[in-house]
Every structure is written in structure tokens, then in C-alpha cells.
Write a protein that holds these residues in place. Structure first.
Motif, mmCIF file in Angstrom:
data_model
loop_
_atom_site.group_PDB
_atom_site.id
_atom_site.type_symbol
_atom_site.label_atom_id
_atom_site.label_comp_id
_atom_site.label_asym_id
_atom_site.label_seq_id
_atom_site.Cartn_x
_atom_site.Cartn_y
_atom_site.Cartn_z
ATOM 1 N N THR A 68 0.840 -1.202 0.000
ATOM 2 C CA THR A 68 0.000 0.000 0.000
ATOM 3 C C THR A 68 0.871 1.246 0.000
ATOM 4 O O THR A 68 1.606 1.491 0.967
ATOM 5 C CB THR A 68 -0.931 0.017 1.231
ATOM 6 O OG1 THR A 68 -1.808 -1.107 1.167
ATOM 7 C CG2 THR A 68 -1.746 1.295 1.264
ATOM 8 N N PRO A 69 0.837 2.049 -1.053
ATOM 9 C CA PRO A 69 1.647 3.270 -1.075
ATOM 10 C C PRO A 69 1.201 4.258 -0.001
ATOM 11 O O PRO A 69 0.064 4.221 0.475
ATOM 12 C CB PRO A 69 1.403 3.833 -2.485
ATOM 13 C CG PRO A 69 0.803 2.716 -3.262
ATOM 14 C CD PRO A 69 0.063 1.861 -2.292
ATOM 15 N N ASP A 70 2.106 5.142 0.373
ATOM 16 C CA ASP A 70 1.813 6.258 1.288
ATOM 17 C C ASP A 70 1.449 5.812 2.701
ATOM 18 O O ASP A 70 0.831 6.570 3.447
ATOM 19 C CB ASP A 70 0.692 7.148 0.746
ATOM 20 C CG ASP A 70 1.064 7.802 -0.567
ATOM 21 O OD1 ASP A 70 2.251 8.064 -0.781
ATOM 22 O OD2 ASP A 70 0.153 8.039 -1.387
ATOM 23 N N LEU A 71 1.814 4.612 3.092
ATOM 24 C CA LEU A 71 1.577 4.176 4.465
ATOM 25 C C LEU A 71 2.453 5.015 5.395
ATOM 26 O O LEU A 71 3.656 5.162 5.171
ATOM 27 C CB LEU A 71 1.919 2.692 4.609
ATOM 28 C CG LEU A 71 1.233 1.911 5.731
ATOM 29 C CD1 LEU A 71 -0.272 1.951 5.572
ATOM 30 C CD2 LEU A 71 1.740 0.475 5.750
ATOM 31 N N ARG A 72 1.852 5.557 6.426
ATOM 32 C CA ARG A 72 2.585 6.445 7.341
ATOM 33 C C ARG A 72 3.299 5.630 8.418
ATOM 34 O O ARG A 72 2.644 5.028 9.263
ATOM 35 C CB ARG A 72 1.622 7.446 7.972
ATOM 36 C CG ARG A 72 1.005 8.421 6.993
ATOM 37 C CD ARG A 72 -0.132 9.191 7.613
ATOM 38 N NE ARG A 72 -1.247 8.316 7.974
ATOM 39 C CZ ARG A 72 -2.361 8.737 8.587
ATOM 40 N NH1 ARG A 72 -2.477 9.991 8.938
ATOM 41 N NH2 ARG A 72 -3.332 7.891 8.870
ATOM 42 N N HIS A 73 4.596 5.636 8.385
ATOM 43 C CA HIS A 73 5.393 4.867 9.340
ATOM 44 C C HIS A 73 5.676 5.746 10.568
ATOM 45 O O HIS A 73 6.785 6.258 10.754
ATOM 46 C CB HIS A 73 6.697 4.397 8.682
ATOM 47 C CG HIS A 73 6.483 3.363 7.630
ATOM 48 N ND1 HIS A 73 6.799 2.032 7.800
ATOM 49 C CD2 HIS A 73 5.970 3.449 6.375
ATOM 50 C CE1 HIS A 73 6.499 1.351 6.714
ATOM 51 N NE2 HIS A 73 5.998 2.196 5.832
ATOM 52 N N TYR A 74 4.647 5.931 11.385
ATOM 53 C CA TYR A 74 4.777 6.693 12.626
ATOM 54 C C TYR A 74 4.861 5.702 13.779
ATOM 55 O O TYR A 74 3.924 4.934 14.023
ATOM 56 C CB TYR A 74 3.577 7.621 12.833
ATOM 57 C CG TYR A 74 3.477 8.750 11.842
ATOM 58 C CD1 TYR A 74 4.560 9.121 11.048
ATOM 59 C CD2 TYR A 74 2.296 9.477 11.695
ATOM 60 C CE1 TYR A 74 4.472 10.153 10.140
ATOM 61 C CE2 TYR A 74 2.193 10.512 10.793
ATOM 62 C CZ TYR A 74 3.284 10.843 10.011
ATOM 63 O OH TYR A 74 3.188 11.872 9.109
ATOM 64 N N TRP A 75 5.975 5.738 14.473
ATOM 65 C CA TRP A 75 6.207 4.795 15.560
ATOM 66 C C TRP A 75 6.242 5.548 16.887
ATOM 67 O O TRP A 75 7.100 6.406 17.094
ATOM 68 C CB TRP A 75 7.522 4.051 15.353
ATOM 69 C CG TRP A 75 7.508 3.155 14.142
ATOM 70 C CD1 TRP A 75 7.868 3.480 12.870
ATOM 71 C CD2 TRP A 75 7.087 1.801 14.111
ATOM 72 N NE1 TRP A 75 7.702 2.409 12.035
ATOM 73 C CE2 TRP A 75 7.221 1.348 12.769
ATOM 74 C CE3 TRP A 75 6.613 0.893 15.064
ATOM 75 C CZ2 TRP A 75 6.908 0.058 12.369
ATOM 76 C CZ3 TRP A 75 6.291 -0.392 14.677
ATOM 77 C CH2 TRP A 75 6.432 -0.803 13.338
ATOM 78 N N PRO A 76 5.305 5.242 17.806
ATOM 79 C CA PRO A 76 5.280 5.949 19.095
ATOM 80 C C PRO A 76 6.440 5.532 19.990
ATOM 81 O O PRO A 76 7.194 4.606 19.696
ATOM 82 C CB PRO A 76 3.934 5.519 19.696
ATOM 83 C CG PRO A 76 3.658 4.182 19.079
ATOM 84 C CD PRO A 76 4.238 4.249 17.691
ATOM 85 N N ARG A 77 6.589 6.235 21.094
ATOM 86 C CA ARG A 77 7.624 5.915 22.076
ATOM 87 C C ARG A 77 7.474 4.464 22.549
ATOM 88 O O ARG A 77 6.371 3.945 22.657
ATOM 89 C CB ARG A 77 7.524 6.845 23.292
ATOM 90 C CG ARG A 77 7.767 8.314 22.967
ATOM 91 C CD ARG A 77 7.653 9.155 24.219
ATOM 92 N NE ARG A 77 7.648 10.581 23.916
ATOM 93 C CZ ARG A 77 8.738 11.315 23.766
ATOM 94 N NH1 ARG A 77 9.921 10.749 23.906
ATOM 95 N NH2 ARG A 77 8.643 12.606 23.491
ATOM 96 N N ARG A 78 8.609 3.863 22.832
ATOM 97 C CA ARG A 78 8.683 2.484 23.340
ATOM 98 C C ARG A 78 8.229 1.446 22.315
ATOM 99 O O ARG A 78 7.912 0.307 22.678
ATOM 100 C CB ARG A 78 7.884 2.337 24.646
ATOM 101 C CG ARG A 78 8.421 3.212 25.781
ATOM 102 C CD ARG A 78 7.742 2.880 27.102
ATOM 103 N NE ARG A 78 8.268 3.699 28.177
ATOM 104 C CZ ARG A 78 9.385 3.437 28.860
ATOM 105 N NH1 ARG A 78 10.098 2.362 28.552
ATOM 106 N NH2 ARG A 78 9.793 4.231 29.827
ATOM 107 N N SER A 79 8.179 1.811 21.043
ATOM 108 C CA SER A 79 7.915 0.795 20.020
ATOM 109 C C SER A 79 9.071 -0.194 19.993
ATOM 110 O O SER A 79 10.234 0.176 20.206
ATOM 111 C CB SER A 79 7.761 1.453 18.651
ATOM 112 O OG SER A 79 6.621 2.278 18.604
ATOM 113 N N ARG A 80 8.772 -1.457 19.746
ATOM 114 C CA ARG A 80 9.815 -2.483 19.734
ATOM 115 C C ARG A 80 10.711 -2.314 18.513
ATOM 116 O O ARG A 80 10.235 -2.338 17.369
ATOM 117 C CB ARG A 80 9.185 -3.867 19.756
ATOM 118 C CG ARG A 80 8.485 -4.196 21.065
ATOM 119 C CD ARG A 80 8.061 -5.655 21.141
ATOM 120 N NE ARG A 80 7.104 -5.999 20.093
ATOM 121 C CZ ARG A 80 7.367 -6.844 19.109
ATOM 122 N NH1 ARG A 80 8.571 -7.422 19.004
ATOM 123 N NH2 ARG A 80 6.453 -7.125 18.202
ATOM 124 N N PRO A 81 12.013 -2.108 18.716
ATOM 125 C CA PRO A 81 12.930 -1.887 17.583
ATOM 126 C C PRO A 81 12.900 -3.015 16.563
ATOM 127 O O PRO A 81 12.974 -2.770 15.359
ATOM 128 C CB PRO A 81 14.306 -1.777 18.254
ATOM 129 C CG PRO A 81 14.020 -1.403 19.665
ATOM 130 C CD PRO A 81 12.726 -2.029 20.009
#
Length: 449
Positions: A68-81
Motif C-alpha cells: 500500500t503506497p503512502d503508508l505512514r510509518h509513525y512509531w510511538p515511544r517504546r515501540s519495539r525496535p
């Protein structure tokens, strides 16, 4: 005779292939019948976590998010690396936006995987903000050199990390319009490398250098050159010798250094910013203590001749404790005939070494001064005599003034009592019949303009 209430029969779960599964299959089939473009738009609007969870909708949706194009890769604090790595590895489209805040030390080994993947996927908007490690024994992370392979970047925000040395053959960021470096350390000879990076980003419109650290003890003068730059912010405890060449497109500037270089030419600096519409500036304060009363020595803006015709909004960090600082302040004010909005924050609370009166301010009066001024605020006001004379002067000259806010700093013993200041304010004449004066406490600054 009492009768027992009828018992409710429990509904047994549907066996595999029962009515519930049939309904779910029907819903999935209904979704699949929608146009592909609409399905992609639906998934792209979801938060990243929910977009990945659409894999459970049906077999045909198991990998839809990956393409899916344009998917927003916003990762909040404490997201698993590791989860970030897995999602980036599976995502087959270009990454338009990647943003993660509060990156902790346990993620450091994984970031070396993120950046090459992001570079390969043509990342355009990149934000990497690391946790504030000032109170713990953790060194700032040095980014992987793949940061310089992100040739499609249009926006780059880095916070609390070190930049590596750019590899040989680095061709710059031709599409970069926004560059924000906040508490970022530079490598050896980093000021020259930053100069080159800015110069090789010809599309740059907005540049923020907020407490960028030059790690060398000795650093050379370096030049900020950006022909399309409209917004410039330089905030630093130390003046690292930067200079500004012609910025023909500049509209907004914020220059704030607590320790300016001793040979800083402020007249030259402000002349390069003469066409701005909005300016925030820390007026330099001479550290000498052997001042004669009402001395004009130390006026950092003495000799300035340019006119700030386009300037509408001005924020000054200054004080009225020395005549030289007052003269520097008026060096700007008297050359901004179209100024409408003025904010002043009082800095460096210290003894008022030079005492002036209203005639001192009257001597700097020009017909164009305050001609269009309709809003003034003074924050951290001590309400000492020089400040009060300035307030009286503005009220007596600003003919179209609407609002004047005074935020009294009553947290220290150095400020005059509020009752005394209010009684004094009531005596001042106002050139504008619409002028309203508001006397507030500093804790109220978030409630009012």
C-alpha cells in the motif's frame, strides 16, 4: 407458589464454517469488490499498527498493507525496535514518511538496519528523535552513514544524536526543503561539513540549528548559503562562528545565542536579514561592569543603516539595565516603521547600572517609530524605573495601539512590588484611545497572548 425464572440458554460458538464465518467471509468479499485504489486509500489512512492488523481480515488481505503506497510509518515511544525492522523489511513500496520519537539505547543496534532500508526505499520525510540522556550515563548515538544515501529526502529532523562524516562522493540532498538539527553533534571539522551539506541542498526552505554542537575546540568560520531559504533558526549557548551570506528569499529568522562571539559583527548580520517579515533576536549584552552612567559605549548595533520595511512581528530578548542595551534595542525599533506586533522578554536580571528617564527615550523618537504598532507584550518584567520609562514612552507614542500586556516576574526579590507598578501605570498618558493595558503574573503567559 414461587416459580423459578426461566434459565437463559447459552449460545454455543459457531463451528468452523458456520454462520459467523460465512458472514465474515461475505464481508471480506464485499471489501475485495471495491476498486483497488479505494482499498489502498483506506489502508493508507489507518495508523500503522492497524494497517498491519488488516492481515487478519482474510487471505487476500494478508499482505495488502505491504504494497500500500503512502503508508505512514509513525512509531510511538517504546515501540519495539525489532518490530520496526520487520515492518520495514516487508514493506515493498517507497517510504514517504518515517517518524519515531524517544528512541532508547536498546534500539541502537537496530538503527543500523533501519537507515539502509529507508535509504533503499527512497524515504522522503524522516524524523529520528532520541531519548534525552543528559541525566544518565549513555552516549549519544552516531547515525549510520546510510543517512547520506537518503537522496530523496524532502524533510529531515534529527534530535539528540551525532552525525557521521559524509562519505566521499556525497552529492547532497537535492530535494531537501526542511532541515532541523536539535542537540546534534557534528564530527571533526563538522562546521565545514555542515556548511557543505546546506550548500548542496539547493531546495532548502527551512533550516533550524538548535544547539548544534561543534566538538572541535578550534573551529573555522563557516557560511550559511541557501538561495531559497525562507525560515532560519539558530539557537545556541555558544556562537560557533557561523556567518550568513545573502539570503534573497528569507522571510523569518530567529537568532538567539547566549554567548556571542567577541568579534561578531551584528550590523552585518542584521543587514543580511533586513527583508524578514518576522524576527526573533537576542540583543547582545556587554559583560563589562565599569560603565559610566548613560554611556553609549558597547552599542552592538551602532552604525546600522538598513531599514526593515517588511518587518511586522518582532520578538526581542533584551533588558533595560544598561544604556548600551537600550540603544541596541532602539537600533532595531527605529528602523522598523511597519512593525505591528512587538514582544519583549527581559533577560539577565541584574542590577540596573545605568538609570535613564523619559527624556532619554524621547531623544530617540522619530515620526515613524511605533506608527503601526498595535500589540506589545513584556515578559519577566521587573518593573524597575528604566522598564517603566520604556512602557510610558510606548504608551505615549503608539497612536494605534490596542493591547499592551505586562507579565510581572514576582518570583524573585529583585522585582518591584506589583501594587507599586500598577499605581504607576495608572498615571501614564496614552496616545491611542483604544489602548488597553493588562498586568499579569508570569504564570499566566500560557493563558494570554
Amino acid at each position: 407458589m414461587e416459580t423459578s425464572p426461566p434459565r437463559c440458554k447459552r449460545r454455543l460458538p459457531s463451528p468452523e464454517g458456520g454462520p459467523d464465518d460465512s458472514a465474515a467471509a461475505a464481508r471480506a468479499a464485499g471489501l475485495d469488490s471495491l476498486p483497488e485504489e479505494l482499498l489502498e486509500n483506506i489502508v493508507a489512512r489507518l495508523p500503522l499498527r492497524d494497517a498491519v492488523r488488516t492481515s487478519a481480515v482474510s487471505g487476500s488481505w494478508s499482505r495488502r498493507w505491504e504494497s500500500t503506497p503512502d503508508l505512514r510509518h509513525y512509531w510511538p515511544r517504546r515501540s519495539r525496535p525489532a518490530a520496526i525492522c520487520a515492518v520495514l523489511a516487508r514493506y515493498s513500496c517507497d517510504v514517504r514518511r518515517f517518524c519515531t520519537w524517544g528512541i532508547r539505547a536498546e534500539a541502537f543496534p537496530h538503527i543500523d538496519e533501519w537507515l539502509p532500508l529507508l535509504a533503499a526505499k527512497g524515504v522522503q520525510c524522516l524524523t529520528l528523535s532520541f531519548w534525552d540522556y543528559t541525566d544518565v550515563n549513555v552516549e549519544y548515538y552516531t547515525l549510520h552513514p546510510a543517512i547520506f544515501a537518503c537522496a530523496q529526502l524532502t524533510s529531515l529532523h534529527l534530535e539528540r544524536c551525532f552525525l557521521p562524516t559524509a562519505p566521499e562522493g556525497f552529492a547532497g540532498f537535492p530535494n531537501l526543503t526542511t532541515l532541523n538539527l536539535v542537540y546534534v553533534g557534528l564530527p571533526e571539522n563538522g562546521e565545514k561539513k555542515l556548511e557543505a551539506m546546506i550548500r548542496m541542498s539547493p531546495s532548502l526552505v527551512s533550516l533550524e540549528l538548535n544547539n548544534v554542537e561543534v566538538t572541535d575546540d578550534d573551529f573555522d568560520d563557516w557560511i550559511i548559503q541557501a538561495p531559497n531559504l525562507e525560515r532560519l533558526t539558530i539557537i545556541s549557548d555558544i556562537d560557533y562562528g557561523w556567518e550568513i551570506r545573502e539570503l534573497p528569499s528569507i522571510q523569518e529568522a530567529n537568532i538567539n545565542s547566549e554567548d556571542y562571539s567577541i568579534d561578531r559583527d551584528f550590523v552585518k548580520l542584521l543587514t543580511c536579514l533586513a527583508q524578514v517579515r518576522q524576527l526573533e533576536f537576542l540583543i547582545p549584552v556587554d559583560s563589562c561592569d565599569d560603565w559610566e552612567p548613560v554611556s553609549t559605549d558597547g552599542n552592538a548595533l551602532e552604525g546600522i543603516s538598513c531599514s526593515f520595511q517588511k518587518l511586522r512581528n518582532l520578538i526581542l530578548h533584551t533588558n533595560f539595565y544598561k544604556a548600551s542595551t537600550i540603544l541596541s534595542t532602539f537600533g532595531l525599533l527605529t528602523r522598523a516603521p511597519n512593525l505591528k506586533h512587538l514582544e519583549i522578554e527581559i533577560t539577565d536580571h541584574e542590577n540596573q547600572s545605568d538609570e535613564v528617564d523619559i527624556t532619554f527615550f524621547d531623544a530617540m523618537w522619530t515620526n515613524s517609530l511605533f506608527a503601526n504598532l498595535d500589540f506589545v507584550s513584556i515578559k519577566s518584567a521587573t518593573c524597575w524605573s528604566n522598564e517603566m520609562c520604556f512602557i510610558e514612552f510606548v504608551l505615549s507614542k503608539a497612536r494605534v495601539l490596542h493591547e499592551f500586556y505586562i507579565y510581572h516576574d514576582d518570583t524573585g526579590s529583585y522585582s518591584e512590588p506589583r501594587e507599586k507598578a500598577i499605581n504607576e501605570l495608572a498615571k501614564y498618558k496614552r496616545a491611542s484611545p483604544k489602548a488597553m493595558v493588562f498586568f499579569r503574573d508570569m504564570e499566566d503567559t500560557w493563558l494570554y497572548p
